[in-house]
Design an enzyme around this catalytic site. Structure first.
Site, PDB file in Angstrom:
ATOM      1  N   THR A   1      -6.176   0.425  11.686  1.00 35.42           N
ATOM      2  CA  THR A   1      -6.526   0.719  10.285  1.00 35.42           C
ATOM      3  C   THR A   1      -6.764  -0.514   9.414  1.00 35.42           C
ATOM      4  O   THR A   1      -7.381  -0.403   8.362  1.00 35.42           O
ATOM      5  CB  THR A   1      -5.387   1.533   9.622  1.00 35.42           C
TER       6      THR A   1
ATOM      7  N   CYS B   1       2.512   5.908   9.108  1.00 30.56           N
ATOM      8  CA  CYS B   1       1.614   6.200   7.988  1.00 30.56           C
ATOM      9  C   CYS B   1       0.628   7.307   8.385  1.00 30.56           C
ATOM     10  O   CYS B   1       0.031   7.251   9.469  1.00 30.56           O
ATOM     11  CB  CYS B   1       0.833   4.941   7.611  1.00 30.56           C
TER      12      CYS B   1
ATOM     13  N   GLU C   1       0.286  -1.048  16.330  1.00 31.00           N
ATOM     14  CA  GLU C   1      -0.479   0.153  15.972  1.00 31.00           C
ATOM     15  C   GLU C   1      -1.497   0.477  17.068  1.00 31.00           C
ATOM     16  O   GLU C   1      -1.666   1.648  17.440  1.00 31.00           O
ATOM     17  CB  GLU C   1      -1.201  -0.062  14.635  1.00 31.00           C
TER      18      GLU C   1
ATOM     19  N   CYS D   1       0.875  -1.185   0.000  1.00 39.30           N
ATOM     20  CA  CYS D   1       0.000   0.000   0.000  1.00 39.30           C
ATOM     21  C   CYS D   1       0.911   1.233   0.000  1.00 39.30           C
ATOM     22  O   CYS D   1       2.123   1.145   0.205  1.00 39.30           O
ATOM     23  CB  CYS D   1      -0.891  -0.004   1.231  1.00 39.30           C
TER      24      CYS D   1
HETATM   25  C1  H6P Z   1       1.810  -0.631   8.541  1.00 41.10           C
HETATM   26  C2  H6P Z   1       0.377  -1.005   8.468  1.00 41.10           C
HETATM   27  C3  H6P Z   1      -0.102  -1.864   7.547  1.00 41.10           C
HETATM   28  C4  H6P Z   1       0.760  -2.576   6.588  1.00 41.10           C
HETATM   29  O1  H6P Z   1       0.631  -3.956   6.676  1.00 41.10           O
HETATM   30  P1  H6P Z   1       1.323  -4.844   7.805  1.00 41.10           P
HETATM   31  O2  H6P Z   1       1.125  -6.245   7.402  1.00 41.10           O
HETATM   32  O3  H6P Z   1       2.731  -4.418   7.966  1.00 41.10           O
HETATM   33  O4  H6P Z   1       0.571  -4.497   9.132  1.00 41.10           O
HETATM   34  P2  H6P Z   1      -0.793  -4.982   9.815  1.00 41.10           P
HETATM   35  O5  H6P Z   1      -1.729  -5.410   8.786  1.00 41.10           O
HETATM   36  O6  H6P Z   1      -1.290  -3.802  10.565  1.00 41.10           O
HETATM   37  O7  H6P Z   1      -0.421  -6.073  10.784  1.00 41.10           O
HETATM   38  C5  H6P Z   1      -0.500  -0.356   9.482  1.00 41.10           C
HETATM   39  O8  H6P Z   1      -1.654   0.086   8.951  1.00 41.10           O
HETATM   40  S1  SF4 Z   2      -2.869   2.745   7.309  1.00 41.27           S
HETATM   41 FE1  SF4 Z   2      -1.661   0.897   6.996  1.00 41.27          FE
HETATM   42  S2  SF4 Z   2      -2.706  -0.203   5.355  1.00 41.27           S
HETATM   43 FE2  SF4 Z   2      -3.422   1.932   5.306  1.00 41.27          FE
HETATM   44  S3  SF4 Z   2      -2.091   2.992   3.845  1.00 41.27           S
HETATM   45 FE3  SF4 Z   2      -1.218   3.245   5.883  1.00 41.27          FE
HETATM   46  S4  SF4 Z   2       0.267   1.570   6.122  1.00 41.27           S
HETATM   47 FE4  SF4 Z   2      -1.099   1.033   4.422  1.00 41.27          FE
END
Ligand code: H6P
Ligand code: SF4
Length: 402
Positions: free
Chosen positions: A250, A157, A187, A66
């Site tokens: 998120t 982010c 997070e 993303c």
């Molecule tokens: C950094 C982030 C999302 C990116 O995917 P990730 O797989 O690193 O994180 P998550 O799905 O929250 O365990 C937080 O929104």
């Molecule tokens: S909140 Fe997490 S999933 Fe959404 S854009 Fe940011 S890193 Fe990617």
């Protein structure tokens, strides 16, 4: 602690950075060669589908890195370029993908050691550079690093920061933040550190329990025991559920966050009447676009005629697990793997189940013509997806030759 004032003063500090350092172009070339894939681009250009021999691959229309992940990884690479010799740390995994974290280690970025569940920041010295990952960091960690006079590079982010602003608003209005998330997830730990009073709920079932408590009361001891790890200090369910606001991690299941929001809206309306609703309930949409798009694409692809679907992403990746959950809810055979190494040559696969346990399944690739769905989480490089697809092609070619 006045978290808002602290954040403001941090942002004015010369030791705090939340943008790159002007090396975007060099880093973009490096990221492209390490993480992108020609094969995946070819499949995208071919309407998300590719046929080779007996195998038809169908890719979800939205998958993989993303915007927030690309941004965080790029800033981390830029940081190494900008500070080539300084000691460098990261407070947690940059994102939940093993291959990307391995690259951080190779670039000599140290991970803060964890002793008995506690991070040991004594390794960090004044002048060290410390990267905050895409999930952010708790306000206490930020303060500690600031006090230690480190150079902080914050890759949080902006979508995550938006949730922090939401819980700050709840706090200002004396609302308790109901956070749809996992209390152990980095997070959510960071988000709750900015909240005043908070209660973290994993799913709709827990939300229903709380809604019932609001309307009908219940055992206070049971409530406090049930949520002991998911509430702010001194939480009082009698008083602290009179005014509530909704926030989320998120990457939770979008539909579930929406249902939880609606449930509490109706609960407060029932208890206090429609005219008093705003006094007792606040909701802002904090589901990020990337989560929404990947989950919507998954909901579409599971409607196709697939023999199975492979979901690729870190085993601690929350958003990848949500994609897997959609496949399971649909009754589709699905395998969550984090790298091609999980596919063993003798038609067996090691995969993560929803309960977190690993399982080995034999003969997972059916014989003859097959249609395989593929998707990947927001932290999975396309290169990893390419490796998996190539392995499937290779295994089916070998099968045809036997
Ligand atoms: C950094 C982030 C999302 C990116 O995917 P990730 O797989 O690193 O994180 P998550 O799905 O929250 O365990 C937080 O929104
Ligand atoms: S909140 Fe997490 S999933 Fe959404 S854009 Fe940011 S890193 Fe990617």
């Amino acid at each position: 602690m006045d978290t808002k004032a602290f954040k403001r003063s941090l942002q004015h500090s010369e030791n705090y950075h939340r943008k790159g350092f002007g090396h975007q172009v060099e880093v973009a070339t490096q990221l492209e060669s390490e993480y992108q894939s020609d094969l995946i681009q070819q499949i995208r250009d071919n309407n998300y589908s590719l046929v080779r021999g007996d195998v038809t691959i169908k890719l979800a229309q939205a998958f993989g890195f993303c915007w927030g992940v690309e941004r965080a990884v790029s800033i981390a690479y830029e940081t190494r370029k900008h500070f080539p010799t300084e000691r460098m740390w990261i407070t947690n995994e940059i994102i939940h993908n093993p291959s990307v974290n391995q690259r951080m280690r190779e670039m000599e970025v140290g991970f803060i050691p964890v002793e008995a569940g506690q991070k040991d920041f004594s390794v960090v010295e004044a002048g060290d550079v410390v990267i905050l990952p895409a999930f952010g960091a708790s306000v206490q960690e930020m303060q500690l690093l600031h006090d230690k006079k480190c150079t902080i590079v914050d890759t949080t982010c902006p979508w995550v920061s938006k949730v922090w602003n939401t819980v700050e608003k709840h706090k200002k209005g004396d609302y308790t933040s109901i956070i749809h998330g996992k209390y152990k997830h980095e997070e959510t730990i960071a988000t709750s550190s900015f909240a005043g009073k908070y209660l973290i709920l994993l799913n709709l079932q827990e939300a229903e329990y709380v809604a019932d408590y609001i309307l009908n009361g219940g055992s206070r001891d049971e409530f406090l025991a049930k949520f002991s790890k998911a509430i702010s200090a001194g939480f009082d369910p009698e008083k602290d559920l009179e005014r509530i606001g909704i926030a989320n991690q998120t990457t939770m299941l979008k539909g579930e966050t929406e249902k939880i929001g609606k449930l509490f809206e109706h609960t407060m309306m029932k208890k206090y009447g429609p005219h008093q609703l705003n006094e007792h309930f606040q909701s802002f949409n904090t589901i990020c676009d990337a989560t929404q798009e990947r989950q919507d694409a998954m909901l579409e692809i599971v409607e196709q005629e697939l023999d199975l679907i492979v979901v690729i992403g870190g085993f601690n990746s929350s958003n990848t697990t949500q994609l897997q959950q959609i496949a399971i809810q649909r009754g589709l055979t699905s395998y969550h793997i984090d790298s091609v190494e999980r596919i063993k040559s003798e038609n067996c696969i090691e995969h993560r189940q929803l309960n977190g346990e690993l399982k080995i399944t034999d003969n997972w690739l059916p014989e003859g013509k097959i249609v395989v769905g593929i998707t990947s989480g927001a932290s999975t490089p396309d290169k990893v997806v390419e490796d998996v697809i190539e392995k499937i092609f290779q295994m089916k070619t070998t099968e045809a030759l036997v």
